[in-house]
Enzyme design. Structure first.
Site, PDB file in Angstrom:
ATOM      1  N   ASN A 149       0.871  -1.180   0.000  1.00 17.83           N
ATOM      2  CA  ASN A 149       0.000   0.000   0.000  1.00 17.83           C
ATOM      3  C   ASN A 149       0.908   1.230   0.000  1.00 17.83           C
ATOM      4  O   ASN A 149       1.462   1.585   1.031  1.00 17.83           O
ATOM      5  CB  ASN A 149      -0.907  -0.020   1.242  1.00 17.83           C
ATOM      6  CG  ASN A 149      -1.796   1.218   1.303  1.00 17.83           C
ATOM      7  OD1 ASN A 149      -1.803   2.024   0.366  1.00 17.83           O
ATOM      8  ND2 ASN A 149      -2.540   1.367   2.380  1.00 17.83           N
ATOM      9  N   TRP A 150       1.048   1.825  -1.179  1.00 20.76           N
ATOM     10  CA  TRP A 150       1.947   2.979  -1.284  1.00 20.76           C
ATOM     11  C   TRP A 150       1.363   4.229  -0.640  1.00 20.76           C
ATOM     12  O   TRP A 150       2.067   5.212  -0.451  1.00 20.76           O
ATOM     13  CB  TRP A 150       2.247   3.271  -2.761  1.00 20.76           C
ATOM     14  CG  TRP A 150       3.147   2.284  -3.434  1.00 20.76           C
ATOM     15  CD1 TRP A 150       3.673   1.134  -2.907  1.00 20.76           C
ATOM     16  CD2 TRP A 150       3.640   2.368  -4.773  1.00 20.76           C
ATOM     17  NE1 TRP A 150       4.458   0.499  -3.832  1.00 20.76           N
ATOM     18  CE2 TRP A 150       4.458   1.238  -4.988  1.00 20.76           C
ATOM     19  CE3 TRP A 150       3.479   3.280  -5.816  1.00 20.76           C
ATOM     20  CZ2 TRP A 150       5.112   1.012  -6.209  1.00 20.76           C
ATOM     21  CZ3 TRP A 150       4.108   3.054  -7.025  1.00 20.76           C
ATOM     22  CH2 TRP A 150       4.925   1.931  -7.214  1.00 20.76           C
ATOM     23  N   LYS A 151       0.072   4.204  -0.349  1.00 19.11           N
ATOM     24  CA  LYS A 151      -0.607   5.398   0.205  1.00 19.11           C
ATOM     25  C   LYS A 151      -0.342   6.592  -0.711  1.00 19.11           C
ATOM     26  O   LYS A 151      -0.276   6.426  -1.932  1.00 19.11           O
ATOM     27  CB  LYS A 151      -0.183   5.633   1.653  1.00 19.11           C
ATOM     28  CG  LYS A 151      -0.339   4.363   2.505  1.00 19.11           C
ATOM     29  CD  LYS A 151      -0.201   4.591   3.974  1.00 19.11           C
ATOM     30  CE  LYS A 151      -0.370   3.263   4.709  1.00 19.11           C
ATOM     31  NZ  LYS A 151      -0.365   3.378   6.149  1.00 19.11           N
ATOM     32  N   HIS A 180      -9.682   1.191   4.563  1.00 16.59           N
ATOM     33  CA  HIS A 180      -8.424   1.391   5.302  1.00 16.59           C
ATOM     34  C   HIS A 180      -8.706   2.342   6.473  1.00 16.59           C
ATOM     35  O   HIS A 180      -9.525   3.256   6.347  1.00 16.59           O
ATOM     36  CB  HIS A 180      -7.352   1.979   4.372  1.00 16.59           C
ATOM     37  CG  HIS A 180      -5.998   1.938   4.999  1.00 16.59           C
ATOM     38  ND1 HIS A 180      -5.596   2.869   5.933  1.00 16.59           N
ATOM     39  CD2 HIS A 180      -4.972   1.065   4.874  1.00 16.59           C
ATOM     40  CE1 HIS A 180      -4.373   2.557   6.335  1.00 16.59           C
ATOM     41  NE2 HIS A 180      -3.972   1.474   5.714  1.00 16.59           N
ATOM     42  N   GLU A 203      -7.165   4.755   7.568  1.00 17.34           N
ATOM     43  CA  GLU A 203      -6.960   6.175   7.248  1.00 17.34           C
ATOM     44  C   GLU A 203      -8.175   6.742   6.519  1.00 17.34           C
ATOM     45  O   GLU A 203      -8.523   7.909   6.695  1.00 17.34           O
ATOM     46  CB  GLU A 203      -5.676   6.325   6.409  1.00 17.34           C
ATOM     47  CG  GLU A 203      -4.435   6.083   7.275  1.00 17.34           C
ATOM     48  CD  GLU A 203      -3.247   5.494   6.537  1.00 17.34           C
ATOM     49  OE1 GLU A 203      -3.218   5.533   5.297  1.00 17.34           O
ATOM     50  OE2 GLU A 203      -2.348   4.967   7.223  1.00 17.34           O
ATOM     51  N   GLU A 253      -5.618  -4.765  10.343  1.00 18.20           N
ATOM     52  CA  GLU A 253      -4.563  -3.781  10.590  1.00 18.20           C
ATOM     53  C   GLU A 253      -4.860  -3.031  11.888  1.00 18.20           C
ATOM     54  O   GLU A 253      -5.648  -2.075  11.887  1.00 18.20           O
ATOM     55  CB  GLU A 253      -4.509  -2.765   9.444  1.00 18.20           C
ATOM     56  CG  GLU A 253      -4.239  -3.367   8.086  1.00 18.20           C
ATOM     57  CD  GLU A 253      -3.665  -2.326   7.121  1.00 18.20           C
ATOM     58  OE1 GLU A 253      -2.566  -2.564   6.629  1.00 18.20           O
ATOM     59  OE2 GLU A 253      -4.290  -1.282   6.903  1.00 18.20           O
ATOM     60  N   GLY A 298       2.346   2.413  10.853  1.00 17.29           N
ATOM     61  CA  GLY A 298       3.299   3.508  10.728  1.00 17.29           C
ATOM     62  C   GLY A 298       3.974   3.868  12.037  1.00 17.29           C
ATOM     63  O   GLY A 298       4.608   4.916  12.152  1.00 17.29           O
ATOM     64  N   SER A 356       3.244  -2.109  10.339  1.00 15.33           N
ATOM     65  CA  SER A 356       4.690  -2.191  10.538  1.00 15.33           C
ATOM     66  C   SER A 356       5.275  -3.549  10.156  1.00 15.33           C
ATOM     67  O   SER A 356       6.230  -4.029  10.780  1.00 15.33           O
ATOM     68  CB  SER A 356       5.068  -1.815  11.973  1.00 15.33           C
ATOM     69  OG  SER A 356       4.679  -0.473  12.237  1.00 15.33           O
ATOM     70  N   GLY A 392       2.737  -0.954   4.319  1.00 15.04           N
ATOM     71  CA  GLY A 392       2.867   0.458   3.990  1.00 15.04           C
ATOM     72  C   GLY A 392       4.321   0.837   3.768  1.00 15.04           C
ATOM     73  O   GLY A 392       4.910   0.565   2.715  1.00 15.04           O
ATOM     74  N   GLY A 393       4.934   1.436   4.780  1.00 19.72           N
ATOM     75  CA  GLY A 393       6.279   1.995   4.666  1.00 19.72           C
ATOM     76  C   GLY A 393       7.307   1.073   4.020  1.00 19.72           C
ATOM     77  O   GLY A 393       8.058   1.494   3.130  1.00 19.72           O
TER      78      GLY A 393
HETATM   79  P1  13P Z   1       2.848   0.465   7.724  1.00 21.28           P
HETATM   80  O1  13P Z   1       3.338  -0.827   7.120  1.00 21.28           O
HETATM   81  O2  13P Z   1       3.608   1.664   7.263  1.00 21.28           O
HETATM   82  O3  13P Z   1       2.710   0.368   9.215  1.00 21.28           O
HETATM   83  O4  13P Z   1       1.355   0.682   7.164  1.00 21.28           O
HETATM   84  C1  13P Z   1       0.461  -0.349   7.257  1.00 21.28           C
HETATM   85  C2  13P Z   1      -0.709  -0.008   6.433  1.00 21.28           C
HETATM   86  O5  13P Z   1      -1.475   0.885   6.760  1.00 21.28           O
HETATM   87  C3  13P Z   1      -0.908  -0.758   5.193  1.00 21.28           C
HETATM   88  O6  13P Z   1      -2.170  -0.517   4.655  1.00 21.28           O
END
Ligand code: 13P
Length: 253
Positions: free
Chosen positions: A9-11, A97, A99, A169, A175, A215, A236-237
């Site tokens: 997930n590149w966001k 998600h 967010e 999640e 994050g 994470s 994500g990251g």
């Molecule tokens: P991180 O891997 O950066 O914690 O993000 C997780 C996430 O929200 C994937 O959708």
């Protein structure tokens, strides 16, 4: 064996050239994915054509959208519908998600509508759920997640539910560098599966892939994915770093 999935997930990250470099560098490595293993890139909408053309001919690699509108078309300035995504080669759409729930006010009822739109065009929804820190500290995470599943998903038929991928999640792990331990992940993933078994029967529950997100990185992916009810990750990251995501793909069972 149910599908094991490494989903990036590149966001809202990367410029166009960075996106292209990341994909090309990642794809330079050999993966030899088994038939039950998939890699999915949920990229910003504007990079979807770039990602689709980069992944041409790469079996079991897919491009996903990070969200979609619940209607198929109409006067919704700035929005993108599920059929529009499908028309440019998207096969998976991330929904709900945390967010989006938090910053864009997406409710379970709205997500139920979005799910219907995604399933109607035979795309795969990746449905996110997970509790905030206060709920985890109160020990109520199972009830919280169960309510998200019931309100968002349980209107679906058995034929529809097997097409859905779940991403658990925990918000406190997103994050933050704080990962759920593999035992914590296994415990709640197993609970999620019992919720599906209670509603749809055990055979259906066993078919549903449940990804862990929060994470995930090269250093913890193997242990997390080794858990019997953890079927890969939504990342994500670490999905923005070639060596990290490469190792995460290799950690799939
Ligand atoms: P991180 O891997 O950066 O914690 O993000 C997780 C996430 O929200 C994937 O959708």
């Amino acid at each position: 064996m149910r599908k094991q999935i490494a989903a990036a997930n590149w966001k809202m990250n990367l410029k166009s050239t960075e996106a292209s470099t990341l994909l090309n560098e990642l794809l330079a490595a050999p993966y030899a994915l088994k038939s039950h293993q998939e890699v999915v890139f949920a990229v910003p909408a504007i990079y979807i054509p770039l990602a689709v053309s980069t992944l041409v001919g790469k079996a079991n690699f897919f491009v996903a959208a990070q969200n979609c509108h619940q209607k198929n078309s109409g006067a919704f300035t700035g929005e993108i519908s599920a059929p529009m995504y499908a028309s440019v080669g998207v096969k998976h759409i991330v929904l709900g998600h945390s967010e989006r729930r938090e910053y864009f006010g997406e409710s379970d009822a709205l997500l139920a509508e979005k799910l219907n739109a995604v399933l109607a065009i035979n795309s795969t929804p990746i449905f996110c759920c997970g509790e905030p820190l206060a709920i985890r500290e109160a020990g109520s995470q199972n009830e919280f997640v169960e309510a998200q599943l019931k309100n968002g998903l349980f209107h679906l038929s058995a034929e529809e539910i097997v097409k859905v991928v779940i991403a658990y999640e925990p918000i406190w792990a997103i994050g933050t560098g704080k990962t759920a331990s593999s035992d914590q992940a296994q415990e709640i993933h197993a609970y999620i599966r019992t919720c599906f078994a209670a509603k749809y029967g055990d055979a259906i529950a066993q078919e549903i892939s449940i990804l862990y997100g929060g994470s995930v990185k090269a250093a913890n992916a193997k242990e997390l994915f080794a858990q019997p009810d953890v079927d890969g990750g939504l990342v994500g990251g670490a999905s923005l770093i070639v060596s990290e995501f490469e190792a995460i793909i290799h950690a799939l069972k």
